[in-house]
Design an enzyme around this catalytic site. Structure first.
Site, PDB file in Angstrom:
ATOM      1  N   ASP A   1       0.785  -6.209  -3.875  1.00 48.24           N
ATOM      2  CA  ASP A   1       1.445  -6.344  -2.579  1.00 48.24           C
ATOM      3  C   ASP A   1       2.917  -6.317  -2.956  1.00 48.24           C
ATOM      4  OD1 ASP A   1       2.945  -7.493  -0.433  1.00 48.24           O
ATOM      5  OD2 ASP A   1       1.050  -8.163   0.425  1.00 48.24           O
ATOM      6  N   HIS A   2       3.586  -5.213  -2.677  1.00 47.06           N
ATOM      7  CA  HIS A   2       4.923  -5.065  -3.270  1.00 47.06           C
ATOM      8  C   HIS A   2       5.909  -6.125  -2.771  1.00 47.06           C
ATOM      9  CE1 HIS A   2       6.014  -2.853   0.422  1.00 47.06           C
ATOM     10  NE2 HIS A   2       7.265  -3.049   0.087  1.00 47.06           N
TER      11      HIS A   2
ATOM     12  N   HIS B   1       1.505  -8.139   3.683  1.00 46.52           N
ATOM     13  CA  HIS B   1       2.858  -8.660   3.442  1.00 46.52           C
ATOM     14  C   HIS B   1       3.157  -9.940   4.244  1.00 46.52           C
ATOM     15  CE1 HIS B   1       3.112  -4.851   1.592  1.00 46.52           C
ATOM     16  NE2 HIS B   1       3.507  -4.151   2.620  1.00 46.52           N
TER      17      HIS B   1
HETATM   18  C1  BG6 Z   1       4.485  -0.711   3.233  1.00 44.14           C
HETATM   19  C2  BG6 Z   1       4.000  -0.144   4.533  1.00 44.14           C
HETATM   20  O1  BG6 Z   1       3.486  -1.470   2.616  1.00 44.14           O
HETATM   21  O2  BG6 Z   1       5.617  -1.532   3.477  1.00 44.14           O
HETATM   22  C3  BG6 Z   1       5.112   0.630   5.233  1.00 44.14           C
HETATM   23  O3  BG6 Z   1       2.908   0.709   4.291  1.00 44.14           O
HETATM   24  C4  BG6 Z   1       6.332  -0.225   5.384  1.00 44.14           C
HETATM   25  O4  BG6 Z   1       4.686   1.110   6.503  1.00 44.14           O
HETATM   26  C5  BG6 Z   1       6.707  -0.851   4.050  1.00 44.14           C
HETATM   27  O5  BG6 Z   1       7.374   0.609   5.841  1.00 44.14           O
HETATM   28  C6  BG6 Z   1       7.821  -1.857   4.216  1.00 44.14           C
HETATM   29  O6  BG6 Z   1       8.252  -2.238   2.947  1.00 44.14           O
HETATM   30  P1  BG6 Z   1       9.746  -2.685   2.709  1.00 44.14           P
HETATM   31  O7  BG6 Z   1       9.796  -3.060   1.273  1.00 44.14           O
HETATM   32  O8  BG6 Z   1      10.612  -1.508   3.054  1.00 44.14           O
HETATM   33  O9  BG6 Z   1       9.983  -3.824   3.635  1.00 44.14           O
END
Ligand code: BG6
Length: 499
Positions: A173-174, A236
């Protein structure tokens, strides 16, 4: 130099590999963080020759780091090779490439491919013994989405566990790779000042926003099958909520941390079916028990975007009011919202503290003061605490004053990209910032009733104007009399945004 790990990227020509993984590996290599002589093997159905793949790698780095040193870049790209694996072809070619001398050493398999391919790849690796840890570790990095709903997540989990052990699986989960997300733990558990008021006695409600300025862009095909609930909330947003709400772990061992997040997920109050139904009849009783708990919205014009199915009912905005039924949080609403085409890209958590039990300063010119703490995840990463202080002059007029800290003002290393941290942690065998199997399933279990209600057409899609904060109905999720914060790009700006 000693032999380092081999990283095999499935989906090597894809967007994720080009935009995130290759630049992350470049930064790690440039900072000398990768152990020993590392190798990267890219795989894909359609192919590159070796030299063309190295050019592709160099292009990907240059796109992210325009001033990358040319000689260093050549050396970096030399560690990459490509193995073509057309559909239906066995994994022998990959095994050959992995162990030309019969020894694979440490090996990470990164699944940067559509989820429908995860279990097939894991099975292919296991079948040829590539997940066996005879001469080094074998780890599998799995991107989100992990499943499409509860049933598919359970099926995927079972499929992976038939090929390897749970501790070999690193589910990404980045958000957990973001420095500011990790800082929630540091902030909470290193400041006794806040920990003592971090509970239902002092906190009124918690607001979590993940807003994006962009629409679905070129990802319409994927997004239309997912929607905001699957794309952002199930993963997230739930992770952010868990970090805000968890109990202090006994130590920072991966399992101690992950046990605490799991306890939060186990304490989530299930949505009642009635609270997911059409919210419109409840408008007039917005404070009553019939208030909706989860609302979906869609920006105007979504159906005209590329890749969207005619008549699609996919949501691009979700708001939900969530309760955590435990001793610390009983009765405190956590109100979360996420959406595309909102006014600004911002992710933040606002902890709203209770007002003083008695209002001493009733001067009508004074704002009603309450303390809130804003944990800004991005952009303008930092923290802001509002305090009520005396306005200079006669009488006791109050002002709400922000105290703020911005990461950009810290000297030293700039905040690194989430993928750098996560890849390095996987190499080092630290799963703390990866999602455990039971946690993924717990989050799916929590959102599944919402998916069911929406599939059953019980809740309408509320339309919102692109560039707005979402559907007006979203206000029904808030505690009576409260408003959503309307954040600016710059953390300390309030109300009037200058950027
Ligand atoms: C991803 C989603 O996991 O997270 C995207 O698939 C989203 O739709 C993105 O735009 C948002 O990540 P961050 O790091 O830009 O907040």
């Amino acid at each position: 130099m000693t032999r380092g790990p081999t990283i095999v990227i499935f989906g090597a020509s894809g967007d994720l590999a080009r935009r995130k993984l290759i630049p992350a590996l470049w930064h790690l290599a440039a900072r000398g963080r990768l152990p020993g002589h590392f190798r990267v093997i890219g795989t894909g159905r359609t192919g590159f020759g070796q030299q063309a793949y190295r050019e592709h790698v160099m292009d990907a780095v240059r796109a992210a780091v325009p001033d990358a040193d040319a000689a260093q870049l050549q050396g970096f790209a030399a560690a990459f090779s490509f193995v073509r694996m057309p559909e239906g072809v066995s994994f022998h070619a990959l095994r050959e490439a992995l162990s030309p001398d019969g020894q694979c050493g440490d090996c990470i398999f990164y699944l940067a491919v559509p989820p429908s391919l995860y279990s097939g790849i894991a099975a292919g690796l296991a079948e040829l013994g590539m997940m066996d840890e005879k001469d080094g570790y074998r780890r599998l990095i799995v991107e989100k989405p992990f499943g499409y709903d509860l049933d598919s997540a359970v099926a995927l989990q079972d499929a992976l566990l038939s090929c390897c052990r749970e501790d070999q699986i690193y589910r990404i989960d980045h958000y957990l790779g973001k420095e500011t997300v990790q800082n929630i733990l540091a902030f909470r558990f290193s400041n006794a000042l806040f920990e003592s008021v971090w509970n239902r006695n002092y906190i009124d409600w918690v607001e979590i926003t993940a807003a994006e300025e962009l629409g679905v862009g070129k990802r319409g095909g994927y997004y239309d099958t997912a929607g905001a609930l699957r794309d952002m909330v199930q993963n997230h947003m739930m992770q952010l909520l868990a970090l805000v709400a968890m109990e202090p772990p006994v130590n920072l061992n991966p399992e101690s941390l992950r046990n605490e997040t799991q306890k939060v997920f186990q304490s989530l109050r299930p949505f009642e079916r009635a609270s997911l139904a059409d919210p419109v009849p409840s408008v007039h009783e917005a404070c009553g028990p019939g208030r909706p708990a989860c609302i979906r919205g869609r920006y105007r014009g979504y159906l005209d975007e590329a890749g969207i199915a005619p008549g699609s009912t996919t949501e691009t905005w979700v708001g939900a009011r969530i309760f955590i039924d435990n001793w610390r949080w009983g009765g405190v609403p956590f109100v979360v919202r996420t959406g595309k085409k909102m006014p600004v890209r911002v992710t933040e958590i606002v902890v709203h503290f209770k007002r003083t039990p008695h209002i001493l300063f009733r001067n009508s010119a004074s704002p009603q003061v309450s303390n809130s703490l804003i944990i800004r995840i991005q952009p303008d990463e930092g923290l802001l605490l509002t305090l009520g202080l005396k306005s200079p002059g006669s009488g006791f007029g109050l002002q709400q004053i922000p105290l703020h800290f911005h990461y950009r003002e810290l000297e030293g290393t700039p905040l690194s990209e989430a993928y750098e941290r996560l890849i390095l942690d996987c190499i080092n065998g630290d799963p703390s910032l990866f999602i455990r199997g039971d946690a993924v399933l717990a989050c799916w279990r929590f959102v599944q009733p919402v998916l069911d209600a929406w599939t059953g057409g019980e809740s309408p899609l509320a339309e919102y104007a692109p560039g707005s904060w979402g559907p007006e109905l979203g206000d029904l999720l808030l505690p009576p009399g409260e408003h959503w914060r309307e954040p600016c790009r710059v953390l300390s700006e309030d109300g009037v945004c200058h950027l």
